[in-house]
Motif scaffolding. Structure first.
Motif, PDB file in Angstrom:
ATOM      1  N   GLU A 103      12.684  24.335   8.231  1.00 49.25           N
ATOM      2  CA  GLU A 103      13.470  23.935   7.067  1.00 49.25           C
ATOM      3  C   GLU A 103      12.926  24.620   5.807  1.00 49.25           C
ATOM      4  O   GLU A 103      11.713  24.690   5.611  1.00 49.25           O
ATOM      5  N   PRO A 104      13.812  25.128   4.949  1.00 52.65           N
ATOM      6  CA  PRO A 104      13.354  25.688   3.675  1.00 52.65           C
ATOM      7  C   PRO A 104      12.756  24.589   2.793  1.00 52.65           C
ATOM      8  O   PRO A 104      13.259  23.466   2.768  1.00 52.65           O
ATOM      9  N   VAL A 105      11.666  24.936   2.103  1.00 51.32           N
ATOM     10  CA  VAL A 105      11.019  23.998   1.191  1.00 51.32           C
ATOM     11  C   VAL A 105      10.753  24.690  -0.140  1.00 51.32           C
ATOM     12  O   VAL A 105      10.649  25.910  -0.207  1.00 51.32           O
ATOM     13  N   MET A 106      10.629  23.875  -1.178  1.00 56.34           N
ATOM     14  CA  MET A 106      10.300  24.371  -2.513  1.00 56.34           C
ATOM     15  C   MET A 106       8.829  24.076  -2.796  1.00 56.34           C
ATOM     16  O   MET A 106       8.256  23.148  -2.215  1.00 56.34           O
ATOM     17  N   ALA A 107       8.223  24.817  -3.690  1.00 54.05           N
ATOM     18  CA  ALA A 107       6.847  24.526  -4.104  1.00 54.05           C
ATOM     19  C   ALA A 107       6.812  23.133  -4.714  1.00 54.05           C
ATOM     20  O   ALA A 107       7.674  22.774  -5.518  1.00 54.05           O
ATOM     21  N   GLY A 108       5.853  22.331  -4.294  1.00 53.20           N
ATOM     22  CA  GLY A 108       5.711  20.974  -4.805  1.00 53.20           C
ATOM     23  C   GLY A 108       6.518  19.925  -4.068  1.00 53.20           C
ATOM     24  O   GLY A 108       6.353  18.731  -4.316  1.00 53.20           O
ATOM     25  N   GLN A 109       7.365  20.343  -3.154  1.00 52.64           N
ATOM     26  CA  GLN A 109       8.170  19.393  -2.373  1.00 52.64           C
ATOM     27  C   GLN A 109       7.270  18.605  -1.427  1.00 52.64           C
ATOM     28  O   GLN A 109       6.362  19.147  -0.814  1.00 52.64           O
ATOM     29  N   ILE A 110       7.529  17.322  -1.297  1.00 54.61           N
ATOM     30  CA  ILE A 110       6.770  16.488  -0.364  1.00 54.61           C
ATOM     31  C   ILE A 110       7.211  16.852   1.048  1.00 54.61           C
ATOM     32  O   ILE A 110       8.392  16.744   1.384  1.00 54.61           O
ATOM     33  N   ILE A 111       6.250  17.286   1.878  1.00 52.68           N
ATOM     34  CA  ILE A 111       6.593  17.649   3.253  1.00 52.68           C
ATOM     35  C   ILE A 111       6.143  16.605   4.260  1.00 52.68           C
ATOM     36  O   ILE A 111       6.678  16.550   5.366  1.00 52.68           O
ATOM     37  N   ALA A 112       5.169  15.763   3.874  1.00 56.60           N
ATOM     38  CA  ALA A 112       4.702  14.709   4.779  1.00 56.60           C
ATOM     39  C   ALA A 112       4.008  13.624   3.973  1.00 56.60           C
ATOM     40  O   ALA A 112       3.613  13.840   2.826  1.00 56.60           O
ATOM     41  N   GLU A 113       3.897  12.449   4.600  1.00 53.24           N
ATOM     42  CA  GLU A 113       3.173  11.329   4.011  1.00 53.24           C
ATOM     43  C   GLU A 113       2.220  10.774   5.054  1.00 53.24           C
ATOM     44  O   GLU A 113       2.491  10.858   6.246  1.00 53.24           O
ATOM     45  N   VAL A 114       1.096  10.223   4.575  1.00 50.98           N
ATOM     46  CA  VAL A 114       0.146   9.564   5.467  1.00 50.98           C
ATOM     47  C   VAL A 114      -0.284   8.237   4.847  1.00 50.98           C
ATOM     48  O   VAL A 114      -0.244   8.059   3.628  1.00 50.98           O
ATOM     49  N   ASP A 115      -0.679   7.320   5.705  1.00 47.63           N
ATOM     50  CA  ASP A 115      -1.247   6.059   5.236  1.00 47.63           C
ATOM     51  C   ASP A 115      -2.707   6.295   4.867  1.00 47.63           C
ATOM     52  O   ASP A 115      -3.402   7.007   5.588  1.00 47.63           O
ATOM     53  N   PRO A 116      -3.169   5.719   3.756  1.00 48.88           N
ATOM     54  CA  PRO A 116      -4.576   5.924   3.360  1.00 48.88           C
ATOM     55  C   PRO A 116      -5.546   5.261   4.325  1.00 48.88           C
ATOM     56  O   PRO A 116      -5.211   4.445   5.105  1.00 48.88           O
ATOM     57  N   MET A 162       0.839  -1.170   0.000  1.00 47.45           N
ATOM     58  CA  MET A 162       0.000   0.000   0.000  1.00 47.45           C
ATOM     59  C   MET A 162       0.891   1.243   0.000  1.00 47.45           C
ATOM     60  O   MET A 162       1.757   1.400   0.852  1.00 47.45           O
ATOM     61  N   SER A 163       0.685   2.130  -0.962  1.00 51.90           N
ATOM     62  CA  SER A 163       1.525   3.322  -1.043  1.00 51.90           C
ATOM     63  C   SER A 163       0.975   4.428  -0.152  1.00 51.90           C
ATOM     64  O   SER A 163      -0.213   4.474   0.165  1.00 51.90           O
ATOM     65  N   LYS A 164       1.848   5.299   0.244  1.00 55.06           N
ATOM     66  CA  LYS A 164       1.477   6.408   1.122  1.00 55.06           C
ATOM     67  C   LYS A 164       0.958   7.574   0.282  1.00 55.06           C
ATOM     68  O   LYS A 164       1.323   7.729  -0.873  1.00 55.06           O
ATOM     69  N   LEU A 165       0.117   8.387   0.901  1.00 51.59           N
ATOM     70  CA  LEU A 165      -0.388   9.604   0.274  1.00 51.59           C
ATOM     71  C   LEU A 165       0.569  10.740   0.615  1.00 51.59           C
ATOM     72  O   LEU A 165       1.039  10.846   1.747  1.00 51.59           O
TER      73      LEU A 165
END
Length: 80
Positions: free
Chosen positions: A67-80, A1-4
């Motif tokens: 932390e500096p981030v770019m637009a579109g950068q993945i900042i977090a993941e969740v389990d569906p 199962m992939s993460k969101l």
């Protein structure tokens, strides 16, 4: 199962809490709802709330507080 994936909508600095004296909006392992705020992005002294935008379990942050981030950068993941 992939993460969101939750991605940054803007470039800037990512903050997990509204101030240094308050707890983070969400901690690793928390569940999230679509409208939950997970952090803030600071762009030129302006703060933009970052909603989860999806519902899931067991959030995992992939960037650190302040932390500096770019637009579109993945900042977090969740389990569906």
């Amino acid at each position: 199962m992939s993460k969101l994936e939750i991605r940054s909508p803007l470039p800037g600095t990512f903050y997990r809490a509204s101030s240094p004296d308050t707890p983070p909006f969400k901690a690793d392992g928390d569940d999230v709802a679509v409208s939950d705020t997970i952090g803030l992005i600071e762009v030129m002294k302006t703060f933009q709330q970052i909603p989860a935008g999806l519902a899931g379990r067991n959030i995992t942050f992939l960037v650190d507080n302040e932390e500096p981030v770019m637009a579109g950068q993945i900042i977090a993941e969740v389990d569906p």
